[in-house]
Write a protein that holds these residues in place. Structure first.
Motif, PDB file in Angstrom:
ATOM      1  N   PHE A  13       0.664  -0.998   0.161  1.00 20.57           N
ATOM      2  CA  PHE A  13       0.007   0.108  -0.051  1.00 20.57           C
ATOM      3  C   PHE A  13       0.935   1.300   0.086  1.00 20.57           C
ATOM      4  CE2 PHE A  13      -2.282   3.300   2.363  1.00 20.57           C
ATOM      5  CZ  PHE A  13      -3.381   3.358   1.420  1.00 20.57           C
ATOM      6  N   LEU A  14       1.843   1.137   0.865  1.00 22.87           N
ATOM      7  CA  LEU A  14       2.800   2.371   0.947  1.00 22.87           C
ATOM      8  C   LEU A  14       3.415   2.716  -0.517  1.00 22.87           C
ATOM      9  CD1 LEU A  14       4.344   2.222   4.367  1.00 22.87           C
ATOM     10  CD2 LEU A  14       2.470   3.878   3.592  1.00 22.87           C
ATOM     11  N   VAL A  15       3.979   1.516  -0.990  1.00 23.69           N
ATOM     12  CA  VAL A  15       4.463   1.870  -2.416  1.00 23.69           C
ATOM     13  C   VAL A  15       3.548   2.405  -3.388  1.00 23.69           C
ATOM     14  CG1 VAL A  15       5.880   0.530  -4.258  1.00 23.69           C
ATOM     15  CG2 VAL A  15       6.451   0.004  -1.840  1.00 23.69           C
ATOM     16  N   ALA A  16       2.503   1.843  -3.523  1.00 22.05           N
ATOM     17  CA  ALA A  16       1.144   2.263  -4.285  1.00 22.05           C
ATOM     18  C   ALA A  16       1.152   3.586  -4.185  1.00 22.05           C
ATOM     19  CB  ALA A  16       0.074   1.362  -4.185  1.00 22.05           C
ATOM     20  N   LEU A  17       1.230   4.318  -2.942  1.00 23.57           N
ATOM     21  CA  LEU A  17       0.958   5.662  -2.713  1.00 23.57           C
ATOM     22  C   LEU A  17       1.656   6.510  -3.695  1.00 23.57           C
ATOM     23  CD1 LEU A  17       0.417   5.978   1.003  1.00 23.57           C
ATOM     24  CD2 LEU A  17      -1.349   5.994  -0.567  1.00 23.57           C
ATOM     25  N   ALA A  18       2.944   6.198  -3.967  1.00 25.23           N
ATOM     26  CA  ALA A  18       3.840   6.913  -5.131  1.00 25.23           C
ATOM     27  C   ALA A  18       3.180   6.937  -6.398  1.00 25.23           C
ATOM     28  CB  ALA A  18       5.146   5.824  -5.281  1.00 25.23           C
ATOM     29  N   SER A  19       2.170   6.367  -6.755  1.00 25.64           N
ATOM     30  CA  SER A  19       1.605   6.520  -8.008  1.00 25.64           C
ATOM     31  C   SER A  19       0.772   7.563  -8.071  1.00 25.64           C
ATOM     32  CB  SER A  19       0.515   5.128  -8.545  1.00 25.64           C
ATOM     33  OG  SER A  19      -0.547   5.219  -7.551  1.00 25.64           O
ATOM     34  N   ASN A  20       0.482   8.260  -6.832  1.00 23.25           N
ATOM     35  CA  ASN A  20      -0.260   9.521  -6.840  1.00 23.25           C
ATOM     36  C   ASN A  20       0.608  10.781  -6.918  1.00 23.25           C
ATOM     37  OD1 ASN A  20      -2.866   8.426  -6.273  1.00 23.25           O
ATOM     38  ND2 ASN A  20      -2.148   8.041  -4.312  1.00 23.25           N
ATOM     39  N   TRP A  21       1.815  10.462  -7.261  1.00 22.75           N
ATOM     40  CA  TRP A  21       2.851  11.541  -7.556  1.00 22.75           C
ATOM     41  C   TRP A  21       2.815  12.285  -9.115  1.00 22.75           C
ATOM     42  CZ3 TRP A  21       7.951  11.230  -9.686  1.00 22.75           C
ATOM     43  CH2 TRP A  21       8.832  12.602  -9.674  1.00 22.75           C
ATOM     44  N   ILE A  22       1.450  12.638  -9.196  1.00 26.50           N
ATOM     45  CA  ILE A  22       1.154  13.156 -10.559  1.00 26.50           C
ATOM     46  C   ILE A  22       0.451  14.444 -10.614  1.00 26.50           C
ATOM     47  CG2 ILE A  22       1.507  11.307 -12.099  1.00 26.50           C
ATOM     48  CD1 ILE A  22      -1.484  10.794 -12.006  1.00 26.50           C
ATOM     49  N   THR A  23       0.900  15.296 -11.395  1.00 25.17           N
ATOM     50  CA  THR A  23       0.081  16.581 -11.100  1.00 25.17           C
ATOM     51  C   THR A  23      -1.195  16.743 -12.247  1.00 25.17           C
ATOM     52  OG1 THR A  23       1.327  17.539 -13.187  1.00 25.17           O
ATOM     53  CG2 THR A  23       2.449  17.637 -10.715  1.00 25.17           C
ATOM     54  N   PRO A  24      -2.041  17.789 -12.182  1.00 26.50           N
ATOM     55  CA  PRO A  24      -3.080  17.974 -13.119  1.00 26.50           C
ATOM     56  C   PRO A  24      -2.545  18.009 -14.535  1.00 26.50           C
ATOM     57  CG  PRO A  24      -3.368  19.274 -11.148  1.00 26.50           C
ATOM     58  CD  PRO A  24      -1.943  18.413 -11.010  1.00 26.50           C
ATOM     59  N   SER A  25      -1.335  18.726 -14.947  1.00 26.05           N
ATOM     60  CA  SER A  25      -1.120  18.817 -16.095  1.00 26.05           C
ATOM     61  C   SER A  25      -0.355  17.417 -16.504  1.00 26.05           C
ATOM     62  CB  SER A  25       0.049  20.070 -16.204  1.00 26.05           C
ATOM     63  OG  SER A  25       1.424  19.566 -15.330  1.00 26.05           O
ATOM     64  N   ASP A  26       0.083  16.628 -15.673  1.00 29.64           N
ATOM     65  CA  ASP A  26       0.412  15.250 -16.063  1.00 29.64           C
ATOM     66  C   ASP A  26      -0.628  14.485 -16.661  1.00 29.64           C
ATOM     67  OD1 ASP A  26       3.281  15.689 -15.347  1.00 29.64           O
ATOM     68  OD2 ASP A  26       2.730  14.871 -13.549  1.00 29.64           O
ATOM     69  N   ARG A  27      -1.828  14.588 -15.970  1.00 27.62           N
ATOM     70  CA  ARG A  27      -3.123  13.747 -16.192  1.00 27.62           C
ATOM     71  C   ARG A  27      -3.562  14.483 -17.548  1.00 27.62           C
ATOM     72  NH1 ARG A  27      -4.505  14.005 -10.384  1.00 27.62           N
ATOM     73  NH2 ARG A  27      -4.088  12.046  -9.921  1.00 27.62           N
ATOM     74  N   GLN A  28      -3.637  15.717 -17.734  1.00 27.10           N
ATOM     75  CA  GLN A  28      -3.902  16.240 -18.936  1.00 27.10           C
ATOM     76  C   GLN A  28      -3.154  16.129 -19.948  1.00 27.10           C
ATOM     77  OE1 GLN A  28      -3.909  20.884 -18.855  1.00 27.10           O
ATOM     78  NE2 GLN A  28      -5.359  21.043 -20.240  1.00 27.10           N
ATOM     79  N   TRP A  29      -1.939  15.734 -19.934  1.00 30.24           N
ATOM     80  CA  TRP A  29      -1.179  15.488 -20.916  1.00 30.24           C
ATOM     81  C   TRP A  29      -1.559  13.807 -21.649  1.00 30.24           C
ATOM     82  CZ3 TRP A  29       2.162  11.051 -20.688  1.00 30.24           C
ATOM     83  CH2 TRP A  29       2.892  10.698 -21.844  1.00 30.24           C
ATOM     84  N   PHE A  30      -1.675  13.083 -20.580  1.00 30.62           N
ATOM     85  CA  PHE A  30      -1.980  11.837 -20.931  1.00 30.62           C
ATOM     86  C   PHE A  30      -3.424  11.619 -21.506  1.00 30.62           C
ATOM     87  CE2 PHE A  30      -3.400   7.621 -20.032  1.00 30.62           C
ATOM     88  CZ  PHE A  30      -2.445   6.540 -20.467  1.00 30.62           C
ATOM     89  N   ARG A  31      -4.507  12.575 -20.979  1.00 28.43           N
ATOM     90  CA  ARG A  31      -5.802  12.269 -21.517  1.00 28.43           C
ATOM     91  C   ARG A  31      -5.832  12.951 -22.892  1.00 28.43           C
ATOM     92  NH1 ARG A  31      -7.983  15.482 -16.784  1.00 28.43           N
ATOM     93  NH2 ARG A  31      -7.917  13.981 -15.354  1.00 28.43           N
ATOM     94  N   ARG A  32      -4.869  14.028 -23.317  1.00 24.72           N
ATOM     95  CA  ARG A  32      -4.961  14.360 -24.773  1.00 24.72           C
ATOM     96  C   ARG A  32      -4.381  13.331 -25.746  1.00 24.72           C
ATOM     97  NH1 ARG A  32      -0.656  15.478 -26.921  1.00 24.72           N
ATOM     98  NH2 ARG A  32       1.157  16.357 -26.126  1.00 24.72           N
ATOM     99  N   LEU A  33      -3.923  12.341 -25.504  1.00 23.84           N
ATOM    100  CA  LEU A  33      -3.057  11.669 -26.158  1.00 23.84           C
ATOM    101  C   LEU A  33      -4.210  10.690 -27.155  1.00 23.84           C
ATOM    102  CD1 LEU A  33      -0.210  10.022 -23.988  1.00 23.84           C
ATOM    103  CD2 LEU A  33      -0.085  11.768 -25.770  1.00 23.84           C
ATOM    104  N   GLN A  34      -3.639  10.235 -28.269  1.00 23.52           N
ATOM    105  CA  GLN A  34      -4.614   9.358 -28.944  1.00 23.52           C
ATOM    106  C   GLN A  34      -4.603   7.979 -28.676  1.00 23.52           C
ATOM    107  OE1 GLN A  34      -4.377   9.882 -32.959  1.00 23.52           O
ATOM    108  NE2 GLN A  34      -4.592  12.076 -33.057  1.00 23.52           N
ATOM    109  N   ARG A  35      -5.560   7.535 -28.508  1.00 22.49           N
ATOM    110  CA  ARG A  35      -5.576   5.966 -28.339  1.00 22.49           C
ATOM    111  C   ARG A  35      -6.112   4.926 -29.325  1.00 22.49           C
ATOM    112  NH1 ARG A  35      -5.422   9.152 -24.271  1.00 22.49           N
ATOM    113  NH2 ARG A  35      -5.431   8.311 -22.103  1.00 22.49           N
TER     114      ARG A  35
END
Length: 157
Positions: A13-35
């Motif tokens: 669980f503690l290691v998994a918390l590191a996955s939250n180390w992302i910013t809103p701009s990081d999320r925005q970058w990923f959302r705009r990618l074509q899939r």
């Protein structure tokens, strides 16, 4: 007394918390990618990884309970931890570097580490090795998806 499954689950669980180390701009970058068009299961990915992490933690617990506190068991716990670190690193590192190539490399490395862990634990517990099969089946799909996205988003390779 603290049970081994509590420690293993707590570390996971503690290691998994590191996955939250992302910013809103990081999320925005990923959302705009074509899939890829065939990527219709994206909403299920968090649930799939949750099941995989539970299976991995259960596998680690089984190995620990077979031979607790031996040097070989500690080495195997280190391999499980390395596997989780690489798996968790996929999202924040790829997002932060904004590089699908880095994501592909991390995904492929995680698969190789899981193969190593699976073969290492197989001699101790077949069931513990079988609990790693979901990772071995899913990880190549995720890695292939990320690799495929490079071709759809060459500016973000």
């Amino acid at each position: 007394m603290i049970k081994s499954w509590m420690v293993i689950g707590g570390v996971a669980f503690l290691v998994a918390l590191a996955s939250n180390w992302i910013t809103p701009s990081d999320r925005q970058w990923f959302r705009r990618l074509q899939r890829p068009r065939w990527l219709i299961f994206e909403p299920a990915i968090p649930l799939i990884w949750t099941v995989i992490f539970i299976c991995g933690a259960w596998s680690a617990y089984m190995i620990w309970e077979q031979n607790p506190r031996t040097s070989i068991t500690w080495l195997m716990m280190g391999l499980y931890l390395l596997l989780e670190i690489f798996t968790i690193a996929y999202t924040p590192v790829m997002f932060r570097l904004r590089s699908l190539t880095v994501g592909t490399i991390i995904g492929a490395t995680g698969f190789m580490i899981c193969l190593l862990v699976t073969f290492a634990v197989l001699s101790v517990s077949v069931w513990a090795a079988l609990l790693l099969v979901p990772y071995l089946l899913w990880s190549p799909i995720g890695t292939y998806t990320t690799w495929n996205m490079i071709h759809l988003n060459p500016q973000d390779a």
